[in-house]
Write a protein that holds these residues in place. Structure first.
Motif, PDB file in Angstrom:
ATOM      1  N   LEU A   1      -9.575  -2.411  54.671  1.00 33.22           N
ATOM      2  CA  LEU A   1      -8.597  -1.473  55.214  1.00 33.22           C
ATOM      3  C   LEU A   1      -8.420  -0.346  54.215  1.00 33.22           C
ATOM      4  O   LEU A   1      -8.498  -0.561  53.007  1.00 33.22           O
TER       5      LEU A   1
ATOM      6  N   THR B  94      -3.157 -10.212  56.152  1.00 40.25           N
ATOM      7  CA  THR B  94      -4.125  -9.256  56.709  1.00 40.25           C
ATOM      8  C   THR B  94      -3.557  -8.611  57.973  1.00 40.25           C
ATOM      9  O   THR B  94      -3.624  -7.388  58.142  1.00 40.25           O
ATOM     10  N   ARG B  95      -2.971  -9.414  58.876  1.00 40.00           N
ATOM     11  CA  ARG B  95      -2.356  -8.862  60.101  1.00 40.00           C
ATOM     12  C   ARG B  95      -1.210  -7.920  59.763  1.00 40.00           C
ATOM     13  O   ARG B  95      -1.083  -6.836  60.341  1.00 40.00           O
TER      14      ARG B  95
ATOM     15  N   LYS C 252      -2.530  -4.587  58.366  1.00 37.66           N
ATOM     16  CA  LYS C 252      -3.093  -3.688  59.385  1.00 37.66           C
ATOM     17  C   LYS C 252      -1.990  -2.818  59.977  1.00 37.66           C
ATOM     18  O   LYS C 252      -2.145  -1.604  60.122  1.00 37.66           O
TER      19      LYS C 252
END
Length: 183
Positions: free
Chosen positions: A118, A165-166, A169
């Motif tokens: 990301l 990670t979610r 994002k």
């Protein structure tokens, strides 16, 4: 041989015991997420996002500014969530000039961090994640570090990195917009 009356008495007792057990189990275990605002931390995360990190508790405190609109003067914004006086979640955004650099000593993170695809550079580890955004715009160029960390005591083993990670994002998407990265 059981009579109808004894069967009824046994069934009624079983229901009463079940209700007592369930009531006893639910006391003091109300999830702290239900006490969070619908949206929190720069208006990025909702209750269900932070639920796994905040766990159970009586008193929830969220502190921080409403947004992460950073400038050369306002170089940082931090949001923290604590439950019953214990830190459970932290989200921060820090801006600095391109010629300076953010230093992450990934070798000190145990177990080792994983790369996070990301932004311009990112890592995720058991208790958080970090992402670097390089923001080159027509009027202003700078970089932003987005950082998340949280208490993973309530998170099932092996689920914290996918969770961070979610969350990251969502944070990167909002961070690009709110910091006007690349505009």
């Amino acid at each position: 041989m059981r009579t109808r009356r004894s069967t009824f008495v046994l069934a009624a007792a079983a229901v009463a015991i079940t209700q007592a057990v369930l009531t006893g189990c639910s006391k003091g275990t109300e999830t702290a997420a239900s006490k969070l605002p619908e949206r929190t931390c720069f208006d990025v995360f909702d209750r269900s996002d932070l639920g796994p990190l905040v766990g159970n508790g009586e008193q929830v405190n969220v502190s921080g500014p409403a947004d992460m609109q950073l400038t050369a003067v306002r170089r940082g914004a931090t949001c923290s969530v604590d439950v019953d006086g214990k830190d459970r979640f932290l989200a921060s955004a820090t801006r600095q000039p391109l010629e300076q650099s953010f230093f992450w000593n990934a070798q000190l993170i145990k177990p080792p961090a994983d790369p996070l695809p990301l932004g311009d550079k990112g890592i995720v580890y058991d208790t958080g994640a970090r992402v670097l955004l390089v923001c080159k715009g027509s009027q202003d160029s700078f970089q932003v570090e987005l950082s998340l960390s949280g208490s993973t005591d309530q998170v099932e083993k092996g689920e914290s990195r996918p969770l961070f990670t979610r969350l990251m994002k969502k944070f990167v998407e909002a961070g690009r917009q709110q910091t006007r990265c690349g505009v």
